[in-house]
Design a protein around this motif. Sequence first.
Motif, PDB file in Angstrom:
ATOM      1  N   GLN A  59       0.829  -1.214   0.000  1.00 12.00           N
ATOM      2  CA  GLN A  59       0.000   0.000   0.000  1.00 12.00           C
ATOM      3  C   GLN A  59       0.856   1.254   0.000  1.00 12.00           C
ATOM      4  OE1 GLN A  59      -2.539  -0.441   3.399  1.00 12.00           O
ATOM      5  NE2 GLN A  59      -3.717  -2.146   2.512  1.00 12.00           N
ATOM      6  N   VAL A  60       1.881   1.257   0.830  1.00  7.53           N
ATOM      7  CA  VAL A  60       2.788   2.406   0.883  1.00  7.53           C
ATOM      8  C   VAL A  60       3.516   2.561  -0.447  1.00  7.53           C
ATOM      9  CG1 VAL A  60       4.826   3.377   2.007  1.00  7.53           C
ATOM     10  CG2 VAL A  60       3.063   2.242   3.373  1.00  7.53           C
ATOM     11  N   GLU A  61       3.958   1.434  -0.991  1.00  5.85           N
ATOM     12  CA  GLU A  61       4.671   1.477  -2.276  1.00  5.85           C
ATOM     13  C   GLU A  61       3.765   2.005  -3.381  1.00  5.85           C
ATOM     14  OE1 GLU A  61       5.749   0.111  -6.188  1.00  5.85           O
ATOM     15  OE2 GLU A  61       4.137  -0.773  -4.997  1.00  5.85           O
ATOM     16  N   SER A  62       2.477   1.628  -3.336  1.00  8.41           N
ATOM     17  CA  SER A  62       1.521   2.095  -4.350  1.00  8.41           C
ATOM     18  C   SER A  62       1.313   3.611  -4.243  1.00  8.41           C
ATOM     19  CB  SER A  62       0.194   1.357  -4.192  1.00  8.41           C
ATOM     20  OG  SER A  62      -0.764   1.831  -5.116  1.00  8.41           O
ATOM     21  N   ARG A  63       1.161   4.098  -3.026  1.00 11.88           N
ATOM     22  CA  ARG A  63       0.973   5.541  -2.839  1.00 11.88           C
ATOM     23  C   ARG A  63       2.220   6.315  -3.269  1.00 11.88           C
ATOM     24  NH1 ARG A  63      -1.254   3.898   2.231  1.00 11.88           N
ATOM     25  NH2 ARG A  63       0.597   4.727   3.293  1.00 11.88           N
ATOM     26  N   PHE A  64       3.377   5.735  -2.941  1.00 11.88           N
ATOM     27  CA  PHE A  64       4.630   6.400  -3.303  1.00 11.88           C
ATOM     28  C   PHE A  64       4.792   6.470  -4.822  1.00 11.88           C
ATOM     29  CE2 PHE A  64       9.187   6.349  -4.202  1.00 11.88           C
ATOM     30  CZ  PHE A  64       9.613   7.448  -3.476  1.00 11.88           C
ATOM     31  N   SER A  65       4.427   5.371  -5.517  1.00  5.63           N
ATOM     32  CA  SER A  65       4.559   5.344  -6.971  1.00  5.63           C
ATOM     33  C   SER A  65       3.608   6.322  -7.650  1.00  5.63           C
ATOM     34  CB  SER A  65       4.304   3.934  -7.493  1.00  5.63           C
ATOM     35  OG  SER A  65       2.959   3.539  -7.223  1.00  5.63           O
ATOM     36  N   LYS A  66       2.528   6.671  -6.971  1.00  5.66           N
ATOM     37  CA  LYS A  66       1.562   7.639  -7.509  1.00  5.66           C
ATOM     38  C   LYS A  66       1.889   9.067  -7.072  1.00  5.66           C
ATOM     39  CE  LYS A  66      -2.175   4.235  -7.633  1.00  5.66           C
ATOM     40  NZ  LYS A  66      -3.509   3.853  -7.075  1.00  5.66           N
TER      41      LYS A  66
ATOM     42  N   ASP B 283       2.133  10.354  -4.121  1.00  8.99           N
ATOM     43  CA  ASP B 283       1.331  10.878  -3.016  1.00  8.99           C
ATOM     44  C   ASP B 283       2.217  11.758  -2.134  1.00  8.99           C
ATOM     45  OD1 ASP B 283      -0.364  11.416  -0.940  1.00  8.99           O
ATOM     46  OD2 ASP B 283      -0.710   9.311  -0.382  1.00  8.99           O
TER      47      ASP B 283
ATOM     48  N   ASN C 208       1.824  12.759   0.774  1.00  9.76           N
ATOM     49  CA  ASN C 208       1.893  12.325   2.180  1.00  9.76           C
ATOM     50  C   ASN C 208       2.774  11.083   2.378  1.00  9.76           C
ATOM     51  OD1 ASN C 208       0.140  14.393   3.018  1.00  9.76           O
ATOM     52  ND2 ASN C 208      -1.659  13.157   2.451  1.00  9.76           N
ATOM     53  N   THR C 209       3.274  10.536   1.278  1.00 12.30           N
ATOM     54  CA  THR C 209       4.106   9.333   1.359  1.00 12.30           C
ATOM     55  C   THR C 209       5.525   9.669   0.924  1.00 12.30           C
ATOM     56  OG1 THR C 209       2.177   7.974   0.811  1.00 12.30           O
ATOM     57  CG2 THR C 209       4.336   6.930   0.647  1.00 12.30           C
TER      58      THR C 209
END
Length: 238
Positions: free
Chosen positions: A178-185, A187, A189-190
């Motif tokens: 989940q964190v990796e997905s947000r980071f790749s987008k 985000d 906040n990540t």
Amino acid sequence: MKRVLLFLLVAFTGTIAKAQQADTAVLLRLPADQPTVARLKERLVELAYQNPQLKEIDFKKQISKYEENKAKASWLDMLTAAGNLNEFTIKGSGTTNNNTLYPRYNFGVMVPIGHLISIPNDVKIAKANGKALEQQKETGKLALKAAVLRAYEDYAANKQLYELQLPLLEDAYNHYKQVESRFSKADQNTQVETLNEAYRLYNAEMVRKVALERDVKQSKIALEGIIGSTMEEVLLHL
């Protein structure tokens, strides 16, 4: 730079996904109901009793029995047969009465005084050796039974700990994804630090998983070494 990091994350994710897969030998299903568990333990003990060390004691007991029979047969060594040479046996007199008075052969028993003590003691020693070997076998069986039950409990406990670890590993992996997905987008906040922390937590759970898997395999090997068979084979014919 971020694209390079994302590429590395994709490659790393594929690697950790493979590492996360459980070994089917580790996930061998053990019975849970008490009657079946008791039957399994009894079967494991029976297999352990086929240990070569116990069979060696049986061979020694047989040797002890042979020694006992040999000691008993020593009494027969005292039985003697001797010819009686006299004028009638030499000349071959035709008088039958003389042959009655002077028999051609004498049978007797010679008993050396020492044999009256040594032979009975030899028999007793052989019997005592047989009893000692029987006691040694019973002691060995008790020790083997205890070793089998300890090894089984170690294996069952390690296996349960490993199985309890798997959901924790799954949670850590999902959190990391989940964190990796947000980071790749991208985000806002990540941050990289957040991603690194998620990976650190996941990696810690992976380390525990590897250690527990090792414990399960080693305890399984120890148990199978005592019973002389694989757990798969035992459970198949339970």
